[in-house]
Write an enzyme that holds these catalytic residues in place. Structure first.
Site, PDB file in Angstrom:
ATOM      1  CB  SER A  92      18.777  67.220  10.563  1.00  0.00           C
ATOM      2  OG  SER A  92      19.850  66.326  10.500  1.00  0.00           O
ATOM      3  CG  HIS A 135      16.521  70.998   9.644  1.00  0.00           C
ATOM      4  ND1 HIS A 135      15.625  70.044  10.037  1.00  0.00           N
ATOM      5  CD2 HIS A 135      17.381  70.365   8.796  1.00  0.00           C
ATOM      6  CE1 HIS A 135      15.917  68.894   9.460  1.00  0.00           C
ATOM      7  NE2 HIS A 135      16.976  69.059   8.700  1.00  0.00           N
ATOM      8  CD  GLU A 194      12.171  70.937  11.780  1.00  0.00           C
ATOM      9  OE1 GLU A 194      11.331  70.394  12.484  1.00  0.00           O
ATOM     10  OE2 GLU A 194      13.285  70.420  11.540  1.00  0.00           O
ATOM     11  CG  ASN A 203      15.159  64.711  11.006  1.00  0.00           C
ATOM     12  OD1 ASN A 203      14.487  64.260  10.093  1.00  0.00           O
ATOM     13  ND2 ASN A 203      16.316  65.294  10.809  1.00  0.00           N
TER      14      ASN A 203
END
Ligand code: CAA
Length: 294
Positions: free
Chosen positions: A119, A140, A152, A190
């Site tokens: 991540s 991800h 992702e 994130n």
């Protein structure tokens, strides 16, 4: 570049979910953990998730049996060469990921695509330890993987456009929506989520509100499915701490710096739900805020 068999390295919180999502989509899955104990726990997580799905009427017993029959657990990497795609979901530590990818690169045929579920670490930095950086992407996933609809899909400057498209199509074949992201630490989600979670801890440290006030504020005031401190317990405080350290190291910006309370809680073994205690104590039903954190 047809994908039929998927390898998943790691059967923890994320790896077990990824293995389940792939098996649910009809892929043959080989999932590897480092020892029998961890493998058993990971496979049990998948079984219990599916069993809950059956209880809720979301999964048929037959579908559950089929999904489990497509999953094979192992403690060695020996079976990975039959995989068309190997997804890494081990601990968020570059040295551990390098070691794994070097080993996989040595045994997997040229055609195998490698993906990391990192991540926050650099996809480029992992790709370059292999002899196939053009066949290396980030995939991800989000927790709980079987329910969350996003993946992702991350490209490094070395990823071939063809492989990138295969990876995005693979994510879509799992019933997820792929979001394309460049190899910048934290990608899209994130980048925005981590400063928010860390600010919730800072708000607690500064006495802005209690654990419950902060969580209820965001849940009811902003319509989030869970408050930030509950979400931290859910993601894992150790994992969040590791992500924050990596993002702070990359950008050197205060908003990514892990607050002292997060560090103390990780040192104390308060990892969140997985250890039974984080901002809340999960030995109680419903979970109660842990007293004396600040
Ligand atoms: N099998 C099949 N379906 C299931 C299921 C199971 N075992 N368990 C639940 N479901 C279904 C439910 O039936 C329900 O379906 P409907 O909407 O059709 O009714 C749906 O999933 C939601 O389940 P629940 O109603 O039981 O629970 P909920 O509404 O509290 O949702 C949740 C649970 C999806 C986890 C929700 O709380 C949520 O979205 N939380 C936030 C999670 C989040 O933010 N995750 C990202 C973390 S960050 C990350 O992962 C990345 C990182 O790098 C840190």
């Amino acid at each position: 570049m047809e994908i039929k068999t998927v390898g998943v390295a790691g059967c923890g919180l994320m790896g077990s979910g990824i293995a389940q999502a792939c098996a649910e989509a009809g892929y043959s899955v080989i999932v590897r953990e480092v020892n029998e104990d961890l493998l058993g726990k990971g496979l049990a997580k998948i079984e219990s998730f599916l069993a809950k799905g059956v209880e809720k009427g979301k999964v048929t017993p037959e579908h559950m049996r089929e999904v489990l029959s497509r999953l094979k657990g192992t403690t060695s990497l020996d079976a990975m060469p039959v995989c068309d795609l190997v997804i890494e979901a081990v601990v968020e530590n570059l040295a551990a990921k390098h070691e794994l990818f070097r080993a996989l690169d040595g045994i997997c045929p040229e055609r195998t695509i490698f993906a990391s579920n990192t991540s926050s670490l650099s996809i480029t930095e992992m790709a370059v330890v292999t002899r196939r950086p053009e066949r290396f992407v980030g995939l991800h996933f989000f927790n709980p993987v079987p329910l969350m609809k996003l993946v992702e899909v991350v490209r490094s400057p070395l990823t071939s456009p063809e492989v990138y498209e295969v990876a995005a199509a693979f994510a879509a074949s799992l019933g997820k929506t792929p979001v394309r992201a460049a190899d910048k630490s934290g990608f899209v989600v994130n980048r925005l989520l981590v400063p928010y979670l860390l600010d919730a801890i800072r708000a607690l440290e500064e006495g802005v509100g209690s654990v419950v006030d902060i969580d209820e504020g965001m849940r009811l005031g902003c319509g989030h499915p869970m408050g930030p401190l509950t979400l931290l317990d859910f993601v894992g405080l150790d994992t969040t701490f590791a992500i924050a350290e990596i993002m702070f190291g990359e950008f050197r910006e205060k908003r990514f710096a892990p607050p002292p309370l997060l560090k103390r809680m990780v040192q104390a073994g308060f990892y969140g739900r997985k250890s039974g205690k984080g901002f809340y104590d999960y030995s109680q039903q419903p979970p109660k805020p842990v007293p004396g954190l600040v």
